[in-house]
Design a protein around this motif. Structure first.
Motif, PDB file in Angstrom:
ATOM      1  N   VAL A  68     -31.555 -13.860  -9.996  1.00 16.84           N
ATOM      2  CA  VAL A  68     -32.456 -12.841 -10.530  1.00 16.84           C
ATOM      3  C   VAL A  68     -32.067 -12.482 -11.957  1.00 16.84           C
ATOM      4  O   VAL A  68     -32.906 -12.464 -12.871  1.00 16.84           O
ATOM      5  N   ALA A  69     -30.780 -12.195 -12.175  1.00 19.36           N
ATOM      6  CA  ALA A  69     -30.318 -11.762 -13.494  1.00 19.36           C
ATOM      7  C   ALA A  69     -30.538 -12.845 -14.547  1.00 19.36           C
ATOM      8  O   ALA A  69     -30.980 -12.565 -15.665  1.00 19.36           O
ATOM      9  N   ASN A  70     -30.259 -14.079 -14.196  1.00 22.43           N
ATOM     10  CA  ASN A  70     -30.447 -15.172 -15.159  1.00 22.43           C
ATOM     11  C   ASN A  70     -31.928 -15.419 -15.446  1.00 22.43           C
ATOM     12  O   ASN A  70     -32.314 -15.729 -16.577  1.00 22.43           O
ATOM     13  N   THR A  71     -32.759 -15.262 -14.434  1.00 19.34           N
ATOM     14  CA  THR A  71     -34.196 -15.510 -14.606  1.00 19.34           C
ATOM     15  C   THR A  71     -34.844 -14.477 -15.513  1.00 19.34           C
ATOM     16  O   THR A  71     -35.656 -14.819 -16.381  1.00 19.34           O
ATOM     17  N   ILE A  72     -34.490 -13.219 -15.347  1.00 21.60           N
ATOM     18  CA  ILE A  72     -35.144 -12.187 -16.156  1.00 21.60           C
ATOM     19  C   ILE A  72     -34.697 -12.246 -17.614  1.00 21.60           C
ATOM     20  O   ILE A  72     -35.341 -11.643 -18.483  1.00 21.60           O
ATOM     21  N   GLU A  73     -33.629 -12.981 -17.900  1.00 22.88           N
ATOM     22  CA  GLU A  73     -33.157 -13.098 -19.273  1.00 22.88           C
ATOM     23  C   GLU A  73     -33.659 -14.360 -19.973  1.00 22.88           C
ATOM     24  O   GLU A  73     -33.348 -14.590 -21.142  1.00 22.88           O
ATOM     25  N   LEU A  74     -34.470 -15.155 -19.291  1.00 19.24           N
ATOM     26  CA  LEU A  74     -35.103 -16.292 -19.943  1.00 19.24           C
ATOM     27  C   LEU A  74     -36.154 -15.810 -20.935  1.00 19.24           C
ATOM     28  O   LEU A  74     -36.760 -14.755 -20.750  1.00 19.24           O
ATOM     29  N   PRO A  75     -36.410 -16.583 -21.988  1.00 21.49           N
ATOM     30  CA  PRO A  75     -37.448 -16.181 -22.948  1.00 21.49           C
ATOM     31  C   PRO A  75     -38.844 -16.334 -22.351  1.00 21.49           C
ATOM     32  O   PRO A  75     -39.034 -17.004 -21.322  1.00 21.49           O
ATOM     33  N   ASN A  76     -39.827 -15.722 -22.994  1.00 24.49           N
ATOM     34  CA  ASN A  76     -41.210 -15.817 -22.521  1.00 24.49           C
ATOM     35  C   ASN A  76     -41.695 -17.260 -22.434  1.00 24.49           C
ATOM     36  O   ASN A  76     -42.583 -17.586 -21.646  1.00 24.49           O
ATOM     37  N   SER A  77     -41.133 -18.121 -23.245  1.00 24.37           N
ATOM     38  CA  SER A  77     -41.561 -19.520 -23.292  1.00 24.37           C
ATOM     39  C   SER A  77     -40.909 -20.385 -22.220  1.00 24.37           C
ATOM     40  O   SER A  77     -41.151 -21.593 -22.168  1.00 24.37           O
ATOM     41  N   ALA A  78     -40.090 -19.791 -21.353  1.00 24.16           N
ATOM     42  CA  ALA A  78     -39.432 -20.545 -20.278  1.00 24.16           C
ATOM     43  C   ALA A  78     -39.623 -19.811 -18.955  1.00 24.16           C
ATOM     44  O   ALA A  78     -38.669 -19.459 -18.272  1.00 24.16           O
ATOM     45  N   SER A  79     -40.886 -19.587 -18.610  1.00 26.06           N
ATOM     46  CA  SER A  79     -41.209 -18.816 -17.412  1.00 26.06           C
ATOM     47  C   SER A  79     -41.086 -19.671 -16.150  1.00 26.06           C
ATOM     48  O   SER A  79     -41.520 -20.824 -16.115  1.00 26.06           O
ATOM     49  N   VAL A  80     -40.505 -19.087 -15.121  1.00 29.71           N
ATOM     50  CA  VAL A  80     -40.343 -19.763 -13.831  1.00 29.71           C
ATOM     51  C   VAL A  80     -41.145 -18.990 -12.786  1.00 29.71           C
ATOM     52  O   VAL A  80     -40.877 -17.812 -12.537  1.00 29.71           O
ATOM     53  N   ALA A  81     -42.117 -19.634 -12.159  1.00 29.81           N
ATOM     54  CA  ALA A  81     -43.004 -18.951 -11.221  1.00 29.81           C
ATOM     55  C   ALA A  81     -42.348 -18.693  -9.875  1.00 29.81           C
ATOM     56  O   ALA A  81     -42.503 -17.615  -9.292  1.00 29.81           O
TER      57      ALA A  81
END
Length: 227
Positions: free
Chosen positions: A202-215
């Motif tokens: 969760v923590a790593n996912t929310i810190e990804l940039p807008n251009s690297a979205s994971v559904a």
């Protein structure tokens, strides 16, 4: 500026580990729990009484969060239940309770938070779903129905918020070593996915940039063919 994260079901299991991980990363926390008594939040955190079945609970919690911190950057919908609801003998009462907590509550919470998330410009919404939202493996039809609906809600959030920088992800674990899984799993606790593993995702996912979205992120502690 420190980011503000709302976490439902923050008092135990996955929610508690997410709380600890985000605190370590410097987030300001707004913690929604059924019973705040005995839950000591981190410095500057807000601990709010959140009863998921109350139709107004989500809006009250959002309002309290904005009043305290002035913004919302992350919303993590973790609160949920798993009760046996089979097609043969599942009761309408249990189905209503499950849909209220697992589906209607996150819908209302996201709906209340959406205007604030839009203003953030790079907000994140995470829903703790389940592999039961991706396939049907046992006879708990009610739980499976609710988690399939959570997956649909996740994609609805992605669509509705995309142009305003909101990125939404459904985390879909199998058995996780929590109280919920204790009476259900056919695995020893050490063989299951651990709550802290989900917290890291969760923590790593929310810190990804807008251009690297994971559904969606599917997480399993054993091999399973998913189609």
């Amino acid at each position: 500026m420190q980011k503000v994260a709302m976490i439902s079901g923050a008092s135990r299991g996955i929610g508690r580990e997410i709380t600890e991980e985000l605190a370590r990363r410097g987030y300001l926390l707004s913690l929604g729990v059924r019973n705040p008594a005995g839950l000591y939040g981190h410095l500057d955190s807000l601990v709010f009484p959140y009863e998921a079945r109350d139709p107004e609970a989500g809006r009250r919690w959002v309002d309290a969060t904005v009043e305290r911190f002035g913004r919302i950057d992350v919303l993590i919908s973790n609160a949920g239940i798993c009760k046996p609801i089979s097609l043969e003998d599942g009761s309408d009462e249990l189905l209503e309770e499950t849909l209220d907590i697992n589906v209607k509550a996150p819908f209302r919470l996201i709906q209340a938070a959406l205007p604030h998330l839009r203003r953030a410009g790079n907000a994140r919404v995470v829903q703790i779903a389940s592999l039961s939202g991706k396939r049907v493996k046992n006879l708990n039809a009610g739980y499976q129905m609710s988690k399939h609906a959570v997956i649909a809600l996740n994609h609805a959030v992605r669509r509705a918020g995309w142009d305003d920088g909101i990125r939404a992800t459904a985390i879909c674990p199998g058995f996780v070593n929590t109280e919920m899984a204790a009476g259900l799993a056919d695995l020893p606790p050490e063989a299951m996915t651990q709550p802290e593993d989900i917290a890291l995702l969760v923590a790593n996912t929310i810190e990804l940039p807008n251009s690297a979205s994971v559904a969606e992120i599917l997480v399993n502690c054993r091999h399973e063919d998913l189609f």
